[in-house]
Design a protein around this motif. Structure first.
Motif, PDB file in Angstrom:
ATOM      1  N   PRO A   1       0.841  -1.215   0.000  1.00 14.06           N
ATOM      2  CA  PRO A   1       0.000   0.000   0.000  1.00 14.06           C
ATOM      3  C   PRO A   1       0.871   1.258   0.000  1.00 14.06           C
ATOM      4  CG  PRO A   1      -0.811  -1.592   1.595  1.00 14.06           C
ATOM      5  CD  PRO A   1       0.521  -2.103   1.123  1.00 14.06           C
TER       6      PRO A   1
ATOM      7  N   ALA B   1      -0.816   4.520  -1.034  1.00 22.01           N
ATOM      8  CA  ALA B   1      -1.700   5.692  -0.926  1.00 22.01           C
ATOM      9  C   ALA B   1      -3.142   5.202  -0.849  1.00 22.01           C
ATOM     10  CB  ALA B   1      -1.512   6.625  -2.123  1.00 22.01           C
ATOM     11  N   PHE B   2      -4.056   6.163  -0.616  1.00 23.86           N
ATOM     12  CA  PHE B   2      -5.472   5.837  -0.574  1.00 23.86           C
ATOM     13  C   PHE B   2      -6.140   6.199  -1.900  1.00 23.86           C
ATOM     14  CE2 PHE B   2      -4.823   6.144   4.048  1.00 23.86           C
ATOM     15  CZ  PHE B   2      -5.463   4.987   4.452  1.00 23.86           C
ATOM     16  N   ASN B   3      -7.073   5.338  -2.316  1.00 21.37           N
ATOM     17  CA  ASN B   3      -7.940   5.676  -3.428  1.00 21.37           C
ATOM     18  C   ASN B   3      -9.055   6.591  -2.931  1.00 21.37           C
ATOM     19  OD1 ASN B   3      -6.686   4.064  -5.500  1.00 21.37           O
ATOM     20  ND2 ASN B   3      -7.498   2.249  -4.420  1.00 21.37           N
ATOM     21  N   PRO B   4      -9.811   7.217  -3.824  1.00 27.14           N
ATOM     22  CA  PRO B   4     -10.916   8.084  -3.386  1.00 27.14           C
ATOM     23  C   PRO B   4     -11.924   7.374  -2.483  1.00 27.14           C
ATOM     24  CG  PRO B   4     -10.438   8.455  -5.699  1.00 27.14           C
ATOM     25  CD  PRO B   4      -9.606   7.293  -5.281  1.00 27.14           C
ATOM     26  N   ASP B   5     -12.102   6.075  -2.669  1.00 28.16           N
ATOM     27  CA  ASP B   5     -13.059   5.334  -1.839  1.00 28.16           C
ATOM     28  C   ASP B   5     -12.428   4.827  -0.547  1.00 28.16           C
ATOM     29  OD1 ASP B   5     -11.365   3.433  -2.844  1.00 28.16           O
ATOM     30  OD2 ASP B   5     -12.934   2.170  -3.716  1.00 28.16           O
ATOM     31  N   ARG B   6     -11.230   5.337  -0.215  1.00 29.97           N
ATOM     32  CA  ARG B   6     -10.505   5.011   1.025  1.00 29.97           C
ATOM     33  C   ARG B   6      -9.912   3.603   1.025  1.00 29.97           C
ATOM     34  NH1 ARG B   6      -8.478   9.021   2.885  1.00 29.97           N
ATOM     35  NH2 ARG B   6      -8.170   7.945   4.887  1.00 29.97           N
ATOM     36  N   THR B   7      -9.927   2.926  -0.099  1.00 30.21           N
ATOM     37  CA  THR B   7      -9.195   1.662  -0.199  1.00 30.21           C
ATOM     38  C   THR B   7      -7.745   1.976  -0.540  1.00 30.21           C
ATOM     39  OG1 THR B   7      -9.743   1.427  -2.545  1.00 30.21           O
ATOM     40  CG2 THR B   7     -11.228   0.390  -0.947  1.00 30.21           C
ATOM     41  N   TYR B   8      -6.879   1.011  -0.344  1.00 33.18           N
ATOM     42  CA  TYR B   8      -5.461   1.245  -0.579  1.00 33.18           C
ATOM     43  C   TYR B   8      -5.109   1.117  -2.062  1.00 33.18           C
ATOM     44  CZ  TYR B   8      -4.007   1.434   4.310  1.00 33.18           C
ATOM     45  OH  TYR B   8      -3.833   1.805   5.610  1.00 33.18           O
ATOM     46  N   ARG B   9      -4.204   2.006  -2.496  1.00 37.26           N
ATOM     47  CA  ARG B   9      -3.591   1.878  -3.813  1.00 37.26           C
ATOM     48  C   ARG B   9      -2.237   1.203  -3.607  1.00 37.26           C
ATOM     49  NH1 ARG B   9      -2.457   7.402  -6.381  1.00 37.26           N
ATOM     50  NH2 ARG B   9      -4.754   7.500  -6.157  1.00 37.26           N
ATOM     51  N   TYR B  10      -1.979   0.204  -4.426  1.00 37.53           N
ATOM     52  CA  TYR B  10      -0.753  -0.586  -4.262  1.00 37.53           C
ATOM     53  C   TYR B  10       0.296  -0.192  -5.300  1.00 37.53           C
ATOM     54  CZ  TYR B  10      -2.916  -3.763  -0.909  1.00 37.53           C
ATOM     55  OH  TYR B  10      -3.495  -4.291   0.198  1.00 37.53           O
TER      56      TYR B  10
END
Length: 332
Positions: free
Chosen positions: A236, A238-247
């Motif tokens: 992980p 960063a966060f995506n707009p929906d608060r899920t993790y960007r890998y």
């Protein structure tokens, strides 16, 4: 049935060698014991009775009786063994688990934290006689489960450990200090911490070396595990707009020197787990290293089986005596 029979005095079976000697003695003495009449011709003589030909049956009965007596003297018996185990020295174990966001990296399948929880659950199930507790840490730490012998509680708490319950970061010193605090008052003769992390100490107000000194003071052995592949891992970032993790791919950084030092000063060992199989092998190795002393008490019950043989021998001898003094009386 026969496979369960043992003999208390098997050396007495050497007496069975007397039986062939008795047969030889009977063969050479038989003619001397039988009256003989020498005539020029046997014409006119007919043997109308077969009893004389059956006379050796008396000797056979006596041989069988002797064999039964020798077997009885060897004391055939059955053995029933029951065991009772008693734990003489249990071990108190605290597992300190890193729950920072990097534990969601996917170099282990499906991710580091899930893989760890599966292996840790198997480890807990293999320690039925020990008390186990759980500590979770990220930027801070807390006791998830105090040391307890109730494995169902420990396993349930382990399943509930997830990322996001604590502020992100890696406070190795805090995690170790909390684990030491759970064990310092333990009366167990053996106290162990299994500390797992996938990063470097970057949070908390207790230095890892200070926590290690506390472990030494309370005689707590610490096994440390560095979790993560060599090189880069999908982690992980960063966060995506929906608060899920960007890998994204990120270099795996583990302070192995620190973990080795903690393990060395406390009398434990440092391990590096780069994949699921290695992680499982590490916990199996720790399971072998930390053995619980078990006292096994065996109770053996013997049931003697010689009495039927003595009875059989008596019947055979009685039958031989009766036949000798009735049917074969005129031939003896």
């Amino acid at each position: 049935m026969l496979e369960n029979i043992t003999f208390a005095n098997p050396q007495l079976f050497w007496l069975l060698l007397l039986l062939p000697l008795a047969v030889l003695w009977y063969f050479f003495k038989h003619k001397e014991e039988t009256a003989a009449l020498k005539i020029s011709s046997t014409q006119g003589f007919t043997d109308t009775s077969i009893l004389s030909k059956l006379k050796p049956i008396l000797f056979v009965l006596r041989l069988l009786a002797m064999a039964a007596i020798i077997t009885a003297l060897a004391r055939p018996q059955t053995k029933d063994v029951s065991t009772r185990t008693k734990t003489t020295k249990g071990i108190d174990i605290v597992m300190a688990i890193d729950v920072s966001s990097s534990m969601l990296a996917r170099d282990l399948k499906p991710d580091r934290l899930t893989a760890l929880k599966k292996v840790a659950a198997d480890f807990i199930k293999k320690r039925p006689n020990d008390r186990i507790g759980l500590v979770a840490y990220a930027a801070e730490s807390y006791t998830k489960t105090p040391i307890t012998s109730d494995k169902s509680i420990v396993l349930s708490s382990l399943r509930q450990i997830t990322h996001g319950q604590l502020e992100d970061g890696t406070a190795i010193g805090m995690g170790l200090a909390t684990a030491v605090n759970r064990l310092k008052d333990s009366k167990s003769k053996s106290k162990v911490i299994i500390l797992l992390t996938d990063g470097v100490n970057n949070s908390g107000f207790i230095e890892p070396k200070t926590a290690a000194d506390l472990a030494v003071e309370y005689k707590i052995k610490t096994y440390t595990i560095g979790l993560g592949t060599n090189g880069n891992a999908l982690t992980p970032i960063a966060f995506n707009p929906d608060r899920t993790y960007r890998y994204g791919m990120r270099q795996v950084e583990i302070d192995e020197k620190l973990l080795e030092e903690i393990a060395t000063v406390t009398g434990g060992q440092y391990f590096r787990a780069t994949d699921n199989e290695k992680l499982s092998a590490i916990y199996n190795e720790i399971n072998k290293l930390e053995k619980t002393d078990i006292e096994e008490i065996k109770y053996t019950n013997f049931e003697e089986k010689f009495r039927p043989l003595i009875l059989l021998a008596g019947i055979l001898l009685l039958l031989e005596w009766i036949m000798r003094n009735t049917l074969f009386r005129s031939f003896i």
